[in-house]
Scaffold this active site. Structure first.
Site, PDB file in Angstrom:
ATOM      1  N   THR A 104       0.822  -1.216   0.000  1.00  0.00           N
ATOM      2  CA  THR A 104       0.000   0.000   0.000  1.00  0.00           C
ATOM      3  C   THR A 104       0.853   1.262   0.000  1.00  0.00           C
ATOM      4  O   THR A 104       0.540   2.241  -0.699  1.00  0.00           O
ATOM      5  CB  THR A 104      -0.951   0.004   1.211  1.00  0.00           C
ATOM      6  N   SER A 143      -6.816  -0.624  -6.850  1.00  0.00           N
ATOM      7  CA  SER A 143      -6.492  -0.924  -5.460  1.00  0.00           C
ATOM      8  C   SER A 143      -5.022  -1.295  -5.431  1.00  0.00           C
ATOM      9  O   SER A 143      -4.464  -1.750  -6.437  1.00  0.00           O
ATOM     10  CB  SER A 143      -7.339  -2.102  -4.954  1.00  0.00           C
ATOM     11  N   THR A 144      -4.385  -1.102  -4.277  1.00  0.00           N
ATOM     12  CA  THR A 144      -3.016  -1.604  -4.136  1.00  0.00           C
ATOM     13  C   THR A 144      -2.944  -3.065  -4.522  1.00  0.00           C
ATOM     14  O   THR A 144      -1.959  -3.529  -5.106  1.00  0.00           O
ATOM     15  CB  THR A 144      -2.530  -1.437  -2.681  1.00  0.00           C
ATOM     16  N   ASN A 145      -4.023  -3.802  -4.243  1.00  0.00           N
ATOM     17  CA  ASN A 145      -4.011  -5.248  -4.401  1.00  0.00           C
ATOM     18  C   ASN A 145      -4.003  -5.711  -5.854  1.00  0.00           C
ATOM     19  O   ASN A 145      -3.743  -6.889  -6.125  1.00  0.00           O
ATOM     20  CB  ASN A 145      -5.195  -5.872  -3.661  1.00  0.00           C
ATOM     21  N   THR A 190      35.523 -37.960 -12.621  1.00  0.00           N
ATOM     22  CA  THR A 190      34.295 -38.194 -11.866  1.00  0.00           C
ATOM     23  C   THR A 190      34.688 -38.442 -10.415  1.00  0.00           C
ATOM     24  O   THR A 190      35.645 -39.161 -10.135  1.00  0.00           O
ATOM     25  CB  THR A 190      33.523 -39.413 -12.401  1.00  0.00           C
ATOM     26  N   SER A 321      46.770 -11.267  -2.142  1.00  0.00           N
ATOM     27  CA  SER A 321      47.066 -11.362  -0.718  1.00  0.00           C
ATOM     28  C   SER A 321      47.833 -10.141  -0.249  1.00  0.00           C
ATOM     29  O   SER A 321      48.641  -9.564  -0.985  1.00  0.00           O
ATOM     30  CB  SER A 321      47.897 -12.624  -0.435  1.00  0.00           C
ATOM     31  N   SER A 322      47.587  -9.785   1.001  1.00  0.00           N
ATOM     32  CA  SER A 322      48.331  -8.690   1.616  1.00  0.00           C
ATOM     33  C   SER A 322      49.624  -9.183   2.246  1.00  0.00           C
ATOM     34  O   SER A 322      50.440  -8.380   2.697  1.00  0.00           O
ATOM     35  CB  SER A 322      47.460  -8.021   2.687  1.00  0.00           C
ATOM     36  N   LYS A 327      50.627 -14.096  -5.099  1.00  0.00           N
ATOM     37  CA  LYS A 327      49.396 -14.885  -5.057  1.00  0.00           C
ATOM     38  C   LYS A 327      48.283 -14.167  -5.817  1.00  0.00           C
ATOM     39  O   LYS A 327      48.037 -12.983  -5.609  1.00  0.00           O
ATOM     40  CB  LYS A 327      48.967 -15.124  -3.617  1.00  0.00           C
TER      41      LYS A 327
END
Length: 472
Positions: A104, A143-145, A190, A321-322, A327
């Site tokens: 609504t 209507s909102t509906n 697999t 990576s820090s 990496k």
């Protein structure tokens, strides 16, 4: 705030000052106060705003045609709606995406913005609702509906087709890789164990086909959201709507949006049923699951670069990576994995929300809409990112692939028709124990000549169905 910067509006709860420059009104103001939930206003979903404006424009046209709305007001409403569909005033749609009231507040927000812009176009002041009223004129016959679910469906239709385009781009990138590496032999696996040889092209072509299948499933789901309940009004009985309104507004809406909408055959059922949203969410979950599986494969195949499979190389897009120099991480597949997890979880939310509807209305459509729009948006972004930042730059390590095939005991499977299952099993066992290749053992034991072995292990023999070749 000085009095000159406010206007006073009223509703059934009383009066409230509204910022004079705001196009929204008191109903929207209360909704903003009541629902500080996500911090995401409905304006974050432009397709929804355009859909609401399209519905209001179609309604004005239908009501004018039915003689229920005068030409002056109808024209002003239509002009305001056209501006909003073109992108104007979206910042005035400020209610939170998740809200109580079955949508609504969203419908009221739309009615008020459109009414106040239409008033401006008529040369009147914002808030002069005696001249043009948000509910009596903009919301006439509605209507909102019936407005809100129809708007959600129109927005979902747009989102699905954009996602389909993005998936098509990703599918094409996998298709290009399948063609590029059609002749490169590798080991299939697999249960993470060596299976039998295949080509890299075959591996990538499976992803191309998977995406193509899901594109078709999405198109099918989109057909379900074409069915709308405009004209249903409150619960589907059409109270306060003209008998010809439903068919007429549907026709106008199709013309305005280009979406082939159709009126549901039973408006009472259509007003309470969220089945099309559940179906669409389920297909989005299917897309997410399969995309995530593809990304799992890409991360596994590119693992390493020295201590993993290392069969393919993903484009290096950022340092990984820090603390670990050199990496590089598979960040693009990782982000798509996370999008998939979100979409899968959202599907659970949508399922619960759809199930929780009671009697003639589902009050929880806002969280359904919020979930669908996010899933569509994020999946589209994920597909485009994966296509453009990852798949189109994938290369293969031919040496690693060749060595893996030559050293794999999986080659023994290809020898079954020529040396028998028992003989192939013995060769595989010895190769595994000694580290010697299957091919070398077969030739050394005199089971096959090097020439015969080469013919059996040719890529076109190994990777497609065919009768045993004649070794004579």
């Amino acid at each position: 705030m000085s009095p000159a910067s406010e206007r006073t509006e009223h509703d059934l709860l009383g009066e409230r000052p509204v910022p004079a420059q705001a196009y929204y009104g008191i109903h929207t103001l209360r909704a903003v106060e009541n629902f500080p939930i996500t911090g995401t206003p409905i304006s974050a979903f432009p397709d929804l705003i355009a859909a609401l404006a399209s519905i209001k424009e179609a309604a004005a046209a239908a009501n004018r045609e039915l003689g229920l709305l005068d030409a002056e007001r109808a024209d002003a409403i239509a002009r305001a709606c056209a501006e909003i569909r073109a992108g104007s005033l979206h910042e005035q749609f400020v209610v939170d995406a998740i809200q109580g009231g079955a949508g609504t507040s969203t419908n009221m927000n739309a009615n008020e913005v459109i009414a106040n812009r239409a008033l401006e176009l008529l040369g009147a002041d914002r808030g002069d609702y005696a001249r043009l009223h948000p509910n009596e004129h903009v919301n006439l016959g509605q209507s909102t509906n019936d407005v809100y679910p129809t708007a959600v469906k129109l927005a979902a239709w747009a989102g699905v087709h954009r996602l389909v385009e993005a998936m098509g781009e990703l599918r094409n990138e996998f298709g290009a890789k399948a063609e590029e590496y059609a002749d490169v032999l590798k080991m299939g696996r697999t249960q993470l164990q060596d299976a039998v040889p295949m080509t890299v092209g075959q591996e990538f072509s499976t992803y191309e086909v998977m995406l193509g299948e899901d594109i078709e499933r999405l198109k099918e789901a989109a057909l379900l959201v074409r069915e709308i309940n405009l004209g249903a009004t409150a619960i589907g009985t059409g109270i306060n709507a003209h008998p010809a309104y439903a068919a007429l507004v549907c026709r106008h809406l199709a013309a305005i949006t280009g979406v082939p909408v159709l009126t549901a055959p039973n408006l009472v059922e259509a007003t309470q049923d969220c089945g099309s949203f559940v179906q669409l969410s389920g297909v989005l979950k299917r897309v997410a699951v399969k995309l995530s599986k593809v990304c799992n494969d890409l991360r596994l195949l590119s693992s390493g670069p020295r201590a993993g499979l290392g069969e393919i190389r993903l484009p290096a897009v950022q340092a990984g990576s820090s603390i670990m120099p050199g990496k590089v991480n598979p960040v693009i597949p990782e982000v798509v994995n996370q999008i998939a997890f979100e979409v899968i979880g959202t599907d659970v939310t949508i399922s619960f929300a759809a199930e929780a509807g009671q009697l003639q209305l589902n009050a929880f459509e806002p969280v359904i809409a919020y979930g669908l729009f996010r899933s569509l948006k994020h999946l589209r972004a994920g597909c485009l990112t994966l296509a453009r930042r990852c798949v189109n730059g994938i290369t293969v390590d031919r040496e690693v692939l060749r060595r893996n095939v030559e050293q794999s005991i999986g080659l023994a499977t290809a020898l079954n028709p020529y040396i028998g299952y028992e003989g192939a099993t013995a060769i595989a066992r010895e190769a595994l124990a000694s580290g010697e290749s299957v091919g070398s053992l077969v030739v050394r034991r005199g089971l096959l000549s090097a020439e015969q072995l080469a013919r059996i292990l040719a890529p076109d023999v190994l990777t497609r169905p065919r009768a045993p070749i004649d070794l004579q």
